[in-house]
Design a protein around this motif. Structure first.
Motif, PDB file in Angstrom:
ATOM      1  N   VAL A  94       0.838  -1.203   0.000  1.00 29.67           N
ATOM      2  CA  VAL A  94       0.000   0.000   0.000  1.00 29.67           C
ATOM      3  C   VAL A  94       0.875   1.256   0.000  1.00 29.67           C
ATOM      4  O   VAL A  94       0.617   2.219  -0.736  1.00 29.67           O
ATOM      5  CB  VAL A  94      -0.947  -0.006   1.217  1.00 29.67           C
ATOM      6  N   ALA A  95       1.905   1.258   0.839  1.00 32.17           N
ATOM      7  CA  ALA A  95       2.758   2.441   0.960  1.00 32.17           C
ATOM      8  C   ALA A  95       3.450   2.762  -0.357  1.00 32.17           C
ATOM      9  O   ALA A  95       3.525   3.922  -0.775  1.00 32.17           O
ATOM     10  CB  ALA A  95       3.785   2.235   2.067  1.00 32.17           C
ATOM     11  N   MET A  96       3.954   1.742  -1.039  1.00 30.69           N
ATOM     12  CA  MET A  96       4.661   1.976  -2.287  1.00 30.69           C
ATOM     13  C   MET A  96       3.701   2.194  -3.452  1.00 30.69           C
ATOM     14  O   MET A  96       4.054   2.777  -4.462  1.00 30.69           O
ATOM     15  CB  MET A  96       5.575   0.784  -2.602  1.00 30.69           C
ATOM     16  N   GLY A  97       2.445   1.727  -3.315  1.00 27.64           N
ATOM     17  CA  GLY A  97       1.484   1.872  -4.394  1.00 27.64           C
ATOM     18  C   GLY A  97       1.059   3.313  -4.598  1.00 27.64           C
ATOM     19  O   GLY A  97       0.800   3.738  -5.725  1.00 27.64           O
ATOM     20  N   SER A 157       1.616  10.110   2.169  1.00 25.94           N
ATOM     21  CA  SER A 157       2.276  11.278   2.763  1.00 25.94           C
ATOM     22  C   SER A 157       1.266  12.375   3.089  1.00 25.94           C
ATOM     23  O   SER A 157       1.328  13.001   4.145  1.00 25.94           O
ATOM     24  CB  SER A 157       3.337  11.823   1.800  1.00 25.94           C
ATOM     25  N   GLU A 158       0.313  12.590   2.184  1.00 26.84           N
ATOM     26  CA  GLU A 158      -0.693  13.628   2.407  1.00 26.84           C
ATOM     27  C   GLU A 158      -1.573  13.310   3.605  1.00 26.84           C
ATOM     28  O   GLU A 158      -1.872  14.177   4.431  1.00 26.84           O
ATOM     29  CB  GLU A 158      -1.550  13.786   1.149  1.00 26.84           C
ATOM     30  N   ALA A 159      -2.008  12.034   3.698  1.00 22.95           N
ATOM     31  CA  ALA A 159      -2.873  11.645   4.813  1.00 22.95           C
ATOM     32  C   ALA A 159      -2.115  11.639   6.136  1.00 22.95           C
ATOM     33  O   ALA A 159      -2.699  11.889   7.198  1.00 22.95           O
ATOM     34  CB  ALA A 159      -3.475  10.263   4.547  1.00 22.95           C
ATOM     35  N   ALA A 160      -0.815  11.338   6.077  1.00 25.33           N
ATOM     36  CA  ALA A 160      -0.044  11.190   7.314  1.00 25.33           C
ATOM     37  C   ALA A 160       0.443  12.512   7.885  1.00 25.33           C
ATOM     38  O   ALA A 160       0.734  12.589   9.084  1.00 25.33           O
ATOM     39  CB  ALA A 160       1.157  10.273   7.066  1.00 25.33           C
ATOM     40  N   LEU A 188       8.545   9.196   2.538  1.00 29.23           N
ATOM     41  CA  LEU A 188       7.410   8.688   3.304  1.00 29.23           C
ATOM     42  C   LEU A 188       7.620   8.926   4.800  1.00 29.23           C
ATOM     43  O   LEU A 188       8.754   9.006   5.276  1.00 29.23           O
ATOM     44  CB  LEU A 188       7.221   7.200   3.024  1.00 29.23           C
ATOM     45  N   PRO A 189       6.527   8.984   5.561  1.00 25.13           N
ATOM     46  CA  PRO A 189       6.623   9.416   6.968  1.00 25.13           C
ATOM     47  C   PRO A 189       6.921   8.286   7.948  1.00 25.13           C
ATOM     48  O   PRO A 189       6.566   8.397   9.116  1.00 25.13           O
ATOM     49  CB  PRO A 189       5.213   9.971   7.214  1.00 25.13           C
TER      50      PRO A 189
END
Length: 733
Positions: A588-591, A597-600, A628-629
């Motif tokens: 999911v993170a790489m997809g 990043s926006e949601a986190a 990524l966060p």
């Protein structure tokens, strides 16, 4: 003389002669009939005005008295409601400030609240304090004794005491007292008389002579405007207004016309927002639902056979990820135009034969739906489904780029496949997923897959999961995280469990896929997060500061408002944000790293941390990792299980640990089951581990007992393997 005549008019005996004498005198002095008539009307008007002034003075005085009493009672009720939480929690300072604010308005002379529980009186006087000793007002004493409202009116004020209660049946918490100044009767009468006399004189001087000549001219346009207003209020916004006039009536008519025009435009905009998709300009989900429901039955109640085609675009996400949402929206517009053209062509061919016009709508995302009549045999539906697949798969030119997508179509028929809109759309959705599972870019009919036991199982499980969320059957288990060096409990992962009334305790693998497909994952995720934060708060109140990790689905991240829901849950439960970690799978993170990043971002600012779950199973990019966060890697259990005899697994784990160290990431190893695995991880710098070597997932009450036993024992791993606290079993993994 005029007054005596007026008395005669109202039936006072003995005035007929006086009236005759008055008329004779007026006839002698004023030969003009017009002048006599005007004076006669003026005399009657003056006499009636005197009577009206007297009556109005009495009524206005009484109304003013009642208004003052009503205002005092309303203010007292307001003070009583304000006092409830403050008396309950004994927040006297806040209550004192509110009373001072009420008294500062100038209407209230004094506002007091008495708390009998602590014998404290809080008032609106800034020179006094609730610490000061005050004499208890008699009305407060009487209200406490009787539990009823008490009112006292004196010459210069009105005092009202009301009991303070949380509800009408609750016991009395205290008494609120309000004192309002009472206006002097003489002053009010003079003001009322003066006002009415001025009005009478103005009417007498200006209105009476003009009334006979101009009344009809004034009334006629007002009547016309009133009639137009009634027509508009009935829903006809095209009614004409008399805007050609240049006087005030014309100004008012033009103002009405402009207001109605604004309302018409606003209603059109509201209708568009409610029923039109903003991207494709097609009808939206609500418009589609209403169209379906309005055509379900004939006038005699006979069901109308209709088919719903649920269309989901294949490979659309790849376009969004590769070219951005602008290109994705342009693609959706082009697909919508193709679907509309195809449906219009089919509609023209079947003109005059259909029970209702077909409709194509965008339901959301890359999902479209079509509803059309489905007479037997359903050759028209089969033909349209094949045409839709061929229509969508043709290459599209978007902003100079050639793109290609496909369409997976699910078809269900009313009333054969369901009794209402919800069932039909759900079954069409199921059929669409069946089309996707077989490779996509094809149509699948629900009645062709209904014999598939897995479809029925999915439907049943989805319904049961909805009920489980309403019945609070979803629980959580905690698997401890252990520091590899010190063997101390440093946190726990929160795992969802379904306490099924028939099947017993179900692990996520039994229902997560159904939750994802049916869009129940958002409610499920919110429920798990709330349960975890509430338990974490309980432990924190007991002195145990335990960080918790909760898994997050891609569907949750895609839903609008995800960030706000997480922050709301933290606020409601009181669980510190810095103790919460959200786990997102590597795939999911790489997809969609930009979405992650926006949601986190706001969650990171609040103190929440993020972890990459199942690390090593996806295709991570170092460039993405830097943006990524995340601050934690969770090594997938498949690599940990191979540490004993698989050289590649050992190399991969060592590489991940080295990379994490260089990037300053923490590492959590999942699925640690042997002491050899634990030793290898500790030697190579792994910070944290979890697995059956230490403990299986367990409910909160067992977790506390296990933690105490684990800390007291010196041989932790051997104790923990398969061990559990007395008095209950642990949760299954």
């Amino acid at each position: 003389m005029v007054f005596r005549y007026s008395q005669g008019v109202f039936g006072v005996p003995g005035t007929h002669g006086a009236v005759s004498k008055l008329i004779k005198v007026l006839s002698t002095w004023l030969p003009s009939l017009r002048t006599r008539f005007v004076l006669l009307v003026a005399g009657l008007f003056l006499a009636l005005s005197v009577v009206m002034i007297m009556v109005a003075s009495y009524l206005d005085l009484r109304d003013e008295e009642q208004r003052v009493v009503s205002d005092a009672r309303a203010i007292g009720a307001t003070v009583s409601r304000l006092a409830v939480p403050h008396l309950t929690n004994h927040h006297y300072l806040i209550l004192e400030q509110e009373l001072e604010s009420i008294a500062g308005s100038g209407v209230v002379e004094l506002a007091q609240v008495h708390d009998p529980a602590r014998a404290v009186t809080i008032d609106s006087d800034p020179d006094t304090s609730y610490f000061d000793e005050m004499d208890q007002h008699p009305l407060i004493t009487l209200s406490l004794q009787t539990g009823l409202d008490q009112i006292r009116q004196t010459g210069d004020r009105i005092e009202i005491a009301l009991p303070v209660r949380e509800t009408a049946d609750s016991p009395v918490l205290g008494v609120a007292l309000v004192s309002v100044k009472r206006l002097q009767a003489n002053g009010m009468l003079f003001a009322i008389w003066g006002r009415n006399i001025v009005i009478t004189l103005v009417l007498l001087i200006f209105c009476v002579p003009v009334t006979f000549h101009f009344a009809e001219n004034f009334v006629r346009p007002i009547k016309a405007l009133t009639q137009t207003a009634h027509t508009v209020s009935a829903g006809n916004f095209d009614a004409p207004f008399p805007v050609e006039r240049t006087d005030e009536i014309g100004v008012l008519a033009r103002a009405y016309r402009d207001m109605v025009g604004t309302i018409r435009n606003n209603m059109a905009r509201i209708h568009e927002l409610a029923f039109v998709d903003p991207v494709t300009r097609l009808p939206n989900r609500e418009s589609f639902r209403q169209h379906f429901n309005s055509n379900m039955q004939l006038a005699d109640g006979t069901p109308v056979r209709m088919a719903v085609l649920f269309i989901d675009l294949d490979r659309f996400k790849r376009v969004n990820d590769s070219y951005g949402h602008d290109h994705g929206d342009a693609l959706l517009k082009e697909v919508a135009a193709r679907l509309q053209r195809l449906l219009n062509t089919s509609d023209k061919v079947a003109a005059g034969k259909t029970a209702f016009p077909p409709l194509v709508a965008r339901l959301g995302g890359d999902e479209f739906a079509i509803v059309l009549p489905a007479e037997k045999p359903m050759s028209n539906v089969y033909t349209l489904a094949d045409q839709l697949v061929q229509c969508v798969e043709q290459p599209l030119e978007i902003n100079g780029l050639t793109m290609a997508v496909g369409a997976s179509i699910g078809v269900s028929t009313y009333p054969d496949d369901g009794e209402d809109y919800t069932a039909i759309l759900k079954n069409a959705d199921i059929a669409m997923y069946a089309a996707k599972r077989t490779g996509g870019n094809r149509a699948c009919f629900f009645n062709e897959i209904e014999r598939d036991s897995r479809s029925h199982e999915r439907i049943r499980l989805e319904a049961e999961l909805k009920r489980a969320l309403l019945a609070d059957e979803i629980t959580i288990a905690f698997q401890p995280k252990i520091d590899c060096a010190t063997l101390r409990v440093v946190g726990a992962e929160v795992l969802a469990r379904w306490d099924h009334p028939e099947r017993g305790l179900l692990a996520p693998g039994c229902f997560i896929d159904v939750a994802e497909e049916s869009d129940l994952i958002t409610r499920l995720g919110d429920r798990v997060l709330e349960l975890a934060c509430r338990q974490g708060r309980v432990w924190l109140d007991h002195g145990q500061r335990l960080p918790l990790a909760v898994n997050v689905s891609i569907r949750q991240l895609e839903k609008p408002g995800f960030t706000a829901r997480v922050l709301d849950i933290l606020e409601i439960t009181g669980f510190p944000a810095e103790l919460l970690q959200l786990e997102v799978t590597e795939t999911v993170a790489m997809g969609d790293p930009e979405r992650i990043s926006e949601a986190a971002k706001p969650l990171l600012e609040a103190g929440i941390t993020f972890a990459i779950d199942d690390f090593g199973t996806g295709y991570s990019s170092l460039a993405h990792l830097q943006r990524l966060p995340f601050n934690t890697f969770k090594i997938d259990r498949s690599f940990i299980s191979g540490l004993a005899d698989d050289h590649h697994s050992r190399s991969i784990v060592q590489t991940i640990l080295a990379m994490a160290k260089s990037l300053n990431y923490e590492v959590v190893a999942e699925g640690v089951e042997t002491e050899e695995q634990h030793a290898f991880l500790a030697e190579n710098g792994c910070t944290t581990a979890q697995g059956f070597l230490f403990a299986r997932p367990m409910p909160a009450e067992h977790f506390e007992a296990w933690s105490k036993a684990f800390l007291m024992d010196g041989n932790h791993p051997r104790l923990a393997v398969g061990a559990q606290p007395k008095g209950g079993s642990t949760f299954a993994a």
